[in-house]
Design an enzyme around this catalytic site. Structure first.
Site, PDB file in Angstrom:
ATOM      1  N   GLU A 296      33.619  60.766  34.752  1.00 52.73           N
ATOM      2  CA  GLU A 296      34.247  59.579  35.347  1.00 52.73           C
ATOM      3  C   GLU A 296      35.158  60.098  36.452  1.00 52.73           C
ATOM      4  O   GLU A 296      36.218  60.652  36.162  1.00 52.73           O
ATOM      5  CB  GLU A 296      35.023  58.834  34.253  1.00 52.73           C
ATOM      6  CG  GLU A 296      35.100  57.345  34.493  1.00 52.73           C
ATOM      7  CD  GLU A 296      36.189  56.971  35.472  1.00 52.73           C
ATOM      8  OE1 GLU A 296      35.949  57.122  36.699  1.00 52.73           O
ATOM      9  OE2 GLU A 296      37.258  56.553  35.043  1.00 52.73           O
TER      10      GLU A 296
ATOM     11  N   CYS B 235      41.506  54.182  39.178  1.00 51.62           N
ATOM     12  CA  CYS B 235      40.206  54.623  39.702  1.00 51.62           C
ATOM     13  C   CYS B 235      39.373  53.427  40.143  1.00 51.62           C
ATOM     14  O   CYS B 235      38.593  53.533  41.079  1.00 51.62           O
ATOM     15  CB  CYS B 235      39.467  55.470  38.678  1.00 51.62           C
ATOM     16  SG  CYS B 235      39.223  54.674  37.098  1.00 51.62           S
TER      17      CYS B 235
HETATM   18  P1  NDP Z   1      42.066  66.738  38.079  1.00 53.49           P
HETATM   19  O1  NDP Z   1      40.654  66.332  38.264  1.00 53.49           O
HETATM   20  O2  NDP Z   1      42.511  68.013  38.670  1.00 53.49           O
HETATM   21  O3  NDP Z   1      42.421  66.811  36.512  1.00 53.49           O
HETATM   22  C1  NDP Z   1      41.890  65.912  35.555  1.00 53.49           C
HETATM   23  C2  NDP Z   1      41.967  66.534  34.174  1.00 53.49           C
HETATM   24  O4  NDP Z   1      41.197  67.738  34.106  1.00 53.49           O
HETATM   25  C3  NDP Z   1      43.379  66.925  33.755  1.00 53.49           C
HETATM   26  O5  NDP Z   1      43.536  66.704  32.373  1.00 53.49           O
HETATM   27  C4  NDP Z   1      43.407  68.389  34.098  1.00 53.49           C
HETATM   28  O6  NDP Z   1      44.365  69.091  33.377  1.00 53.49           O
HETATM   29  C5  NDP Z   1      42.023  68.822  33.678  1.00 53.49           C
HETATM   30  N1  NDP Z   1      41.563  70.052  34.330  1.00 53.49           N
HETATM   31  C6  NDP Z   1      42.004  70.623  35.497  1.00 53.49           C
HETATM   32  N2  NDP Z   1      41.303  71.745  35.771  1.00 53.49           N
HETATM   33  C7  NDP Z   1      40.392  71.889  34.786  1.00 53.49           C
HETATM   34  C8  NDP Z   1      39.355  72.835  34.508  1.00 53.49           C
HETATM   35  N3  NDP Z   1      39.111  73.865  35.317  1.00 53.49           N
HETATM   36  N4  NDP Z   1      38.610  72.671  33.399  1.00 53.49           N
HETATM   37  C9  NDP Z   1      38.824  71.634  32.565  1.00 53.49           C
HETATM   38  N5  NDP Z   1      39.782  70.696  32.770  1.00 53.49           N
HETATM   39  C10 NDP Z   1      40.557  70.811  33.865  1.00 53.49           C
HETATM   40  O7  NDP Z   1      42.930  65.532  38.595  1.00 53.49           O
HETATM   41  P2  NDP Z   1      44.438  65.479  38.951  1.00 53.49           P
HETATM   42  O8  NDP Z   1      45.112  64.951  37.763  1.00 53.49           O
HETATM   43  O9  NDP Z   1      44.957  66.761  39.548  1.00 53.49           O
HETATM   44  O10 NDP Z   1      44.384  64.392  40.133  1.00 53.49           O
HETATM   45  C11 NDP Z   1      43.791  64.745  41.398  1.00 53.49           C
HETATM   46  C12 NDP Z   1      43.018  63.588  41.978  1.00 53.49           C
HETATM   47  O11 NDP Z   1      41.969  63.188  41.095  1.00 53.49           O
HETATM   48  C13 NDP Z   1      43.839  62.340  42.171  1.00 53.49           C
HETATM   49  O12 NDP Z   1      44.477  62.387  43.380  1.00 53.49           O
HETATM   50  C14 NDP Z   1      42.812  61.244  42.107  1.00 53.49           C
HETATM   51  O13 NDP Z   1      42.252  61.063  43.378  1.00 53.49           O
HETATM   52  C15 NDP Z   1      41.759  61.797  41.172  1.00 53.49           C
HETATM   53  N6  NDP Z   1      41.879  61.242  39.810  1.00 53.49           N
HETATM   54  C16 NDP Z   1      41.008  60.266  39.414  1.00 53.49           C
HETATM   55  C17 NDP Z   1      41.141  59.696  38.178  1.00 53.49           C
HETATM   56  C18 NDP Z   1      40.230  58.636  37.719  1.00 53.49           C
HETATM   57  O14 NDP Z   1      40.646  57.748  37.007  1.00 53.49           O
HETATM   58  N7  NDP Z   1      38.970  58.732  38.021  1.00 53.49           N
HETATM   59  C19 NDP Z   1      42.184  60.078  37.258  1.00 53.49           C
HETATM   60  C20 NDP Z   1      43.031  61.137  37.726  1.00 53.49           C
HETATM   61  C21 NDP Z   1      42.862  61.678  38.956  1.00 53.49           C
HETATM   62  P3  NDP Z   1      45.809  69.286  34.019  1.00 53.49           P
HETATM   63  O15 NDP Z   1      46.346  67.923  34.337  1.00 53.49           O
HETATM   64  O16 NDP Z   1      46.531  69.962  32.936  1.00 53.49           O
HETATM   65  O17 NDP Z   1      45.593  70.134  35.264  1.00 53.49           O
END
Ligand code: NDP
Length: 512
Positions: free
Chosen positions: A256, A290
């Site tokens: 997602e 999102c």
């Molecule tokens: P990320 O995609 O970086 O992170 C999402 C989740 O994945 C977090 O729980 C993160 O952990 C985890 N994660 C990060 N790196 C890894 C890895 N290598 N392997 C497994 N899990 C990992 O999103 P961000 O939170 O940094 O947000 C960045 C952008 O993503 C936002 O600006 C937005 O545009 C988009 N986003 C979209 C969402 C949606 O609803 N579709 C939700 C959130 C973000 P941790 O937080 O500990 O790094």
């Protein structure tokens, strides 16, 4: 002392809120409005994650053996617990994520409703059933059922820290799986609260839902821990890394990945209603949604009225951390940089900011942009802030063309008073979900699947598809009686396949 109060007082030495692994390294989560520490949490390493998944695997057997009724009553106890403590959880969501208490209540309400639907419908959707055996196996009975995968890993986001992961957690649990959930590093206290609530509400299956905390490495460890499926919500770049890590162990994934959702406002739309919905869809939750509305295509016939209505409504909104604020601060400090970049790029490429356009610390003012070119970041990349672009188009066809040109395809909205035309536009919109004459409504309908196409990912949570997503189909046949000739035996007579060919000719050969 309530769980939320306990989280207020945890220190590095008492970070055992969720840690049973004596992990040395810890991290803090903070209130985005004040900077106050909300909780201190362990950074679970690969060993701790593997140990948690092993415990969950044991619990999965017991959980699956409870059957549909046993799980339904326990999932009901969980939602009862959440409903009785809705204000306590909403307060924690407000403090750790920054959204208003009222928006947190709405989010938790949706999660509770999905928990109810998943628990109540699992048997009907997944339970054993007989299916027709067809002509070739008429002497067999055929059975289909959907078996759990074992342990499902869930990597969740910070923007809807209850509703979004619960879309995977509730449906995976209802389908008979245990769940290990890794919340975002920005909202670990909410994840820990949910796991503690589960242990309190469902003590006889406490290990069926567990939480691990940490950063990306902890999430990566969950990908490699041998879970039956990994459900990920986040950005597309991280989604690609998660898929690559899961490929090592052939772990299936659900992705997602966010969107760039558009609203189409057609000639015959109720312009005031469309403007009201566009402002709420774009700016509630500080635009960190999102399925939020990020861009609007309004036809020439309604464009001027729509822009006037949207700007008037947006001017009335005030961000803040108090109960009367329309929306809160950006949860992640770095997100303000993304918003700033999109604003600067829009202005440099010819866009005009009619309302807002300022960033003050973590607060982004309600922002309305017009005339931004289709190639500008504000129109083509996910902004995830309280901003909206409005573009004039000739007609709904052009609006649809521009909507579908974006590589994302999560959701969208159509405003039109012609049912037939709106339905046709919705069907042709390249997205997993579309609301007609409203925004985001599909997320509150538990029977409807949730998920995107293209850069927005694949797989579905919610509804029947969401339950099946966390299962594997199991097919069984049982011979009821023997036929004089067994076609699947080396002992079949030579003329048997000639007779079969004649039957095929009679039954299917007439179709041209
Ligand atoms: P990320 O995609 O970086 O992170 C999402 C989740 O994945 C977090 O729980 C993160 O952990 C985890 N994660 C990060 N790196 C890894 C890895 N290598 N392997 C497994 N899990 C990992 O999103 P961000 O939170 O940094 O947000 C960045 C952008 O993503 C936002 O600006 C937005 O545009 C988009 N986003 C979209 C969402 C949606 O609803 N579709 C939700 C959130 C973000 P941790 O937080 O500990 O790094």
């Amino acid at each position: 002392m309530s769980l939320a109060e306990q989280l207020d007082t945890v220190t590095a030495s008492t970070a055992g809120t969720v840690d049973r692994h004596a992990t040395a390294q810890t991290f803090e989560s903070t209130n985005p409005a004040t900077g106050a520490v909300v909780g201190v949490f362990p950074v679970h390493d690969a060993d701790a994650v593997a140990e948690t998944v092993a415990t969950a695997r044991q619990a999965a057997g017991t959980w699956a053996a409870l059957g549909y009724d046993g799980r339904r009553t326990r999932l009901a106890a969980f939602r009862g617990y959440l409903a009785r403590r809705i204000h306590e959880l909403a307060d924690l969501v407000h403090r750790e994520n920054g959204k208003t208490h009222a928006d947190a209540i709405l989010e938790i309400t949706l999660a509770i409703d999905h928990l109810a639907w998943a628990g109540n419908h699992a048997r009907t959707v997944l339970g054993p059933r007989r299916v027709s055996s067809g002509m070739l196996a008429a002497n067999h009975a055929s059975y289909l059922e959907y078996r759990p995968l074992g342990v499902v890993g869930v990597i969740g986001p910070w923007n809807y820290p209850v509703f979004t992961p619960m879309g995977s957690i509730a449906y995976a649990l209802a389908a008979g799986n245990a769940v290990v959930f890794k919340p975002s590093e920005h909202t670990p206290a909410i994840g820990a609260w949910l796991a503690a609530a589960w242990r309190a509400a469902v003590p006889d299956a406490a290990d069926a839902f567990q939480v691990v905390t940490g950063f990306g490495e902890t999430g990566a460890a969950l990908c490699g821990a041998g879970v039956g499926k990994l459900a990920f919500t986040g950005s597309a770049p991280t989604g690609r890394k998660v898929m690559a890590a899961c490929a090592e162990t052939l772990t299936p994934v659900l992705m997602e990945l966010g969107g760039k959702d558009a609203m189409i406002v057609d000639d015959d739309a109720d312009v005031a209603a469309a403007a009201d919905a566009a402002v709420w869809g774009a700016m509630s939750n500080a635009g960190q949604t999102c399925i939020g509305i990020e861009r609007v295509y309004a036809t020439s016939a309604v464009y001027d009225r729509f822009v006037a209505e949207v700007t008037a409504k947006a001017r009335d909104l005030r961000p803040g951390s108090d109960d009367d604020a329309a929306y809160g601060p950006m949860t992640m400090a770095s997100q303000t940089d993304v918003v700033r970049r999109h604003l600067d790029d829009a202005v440099e490429t010819g866009g005009r900011v009619l309302v807002g356009g300022t960033v003050d610390g973590r607060y982004v003012s309600p922002t309305v942009i017009v005339d931004a070119p289709e190639t500008s970041a504000a129109v083509c990349e996910e902004t995830f802030g309280p901003t909206i672009t409005i573009t004039r188009v000739r007609d709904a066809e052009e609006a649809l063309e521009r909507t579908n040109a974006n590589p994302h395809g999560l959701a969208g909205s159509v405003y039109s008073n012609s049912k037939a035309k709106a339905m046709e536009l919705a069907r042709r919109m390249k997205s997993g979900m579309t609301s007609i004459n409203s925004v985001l409504t599909f997320a509150s309908v538990p029977a409807l699947p949730f998920g995107g196409v293209g850069e927005s990912g694949f797989g579905r949570i919610h509804g029947e598809d969401g339950l099946k997503e966390f299962t594997r189909a199991k097919a069984i046949t049982r011979k009821r009686f023997s036929l004089p000739v067994d076609l699947m035996s080396f002992g079949r007579p030579a003329q048997a396949t000639d007779a079969l060919a004649r039957v095929m000719g009679m039954v299917h050969g007439r179709h041209r």
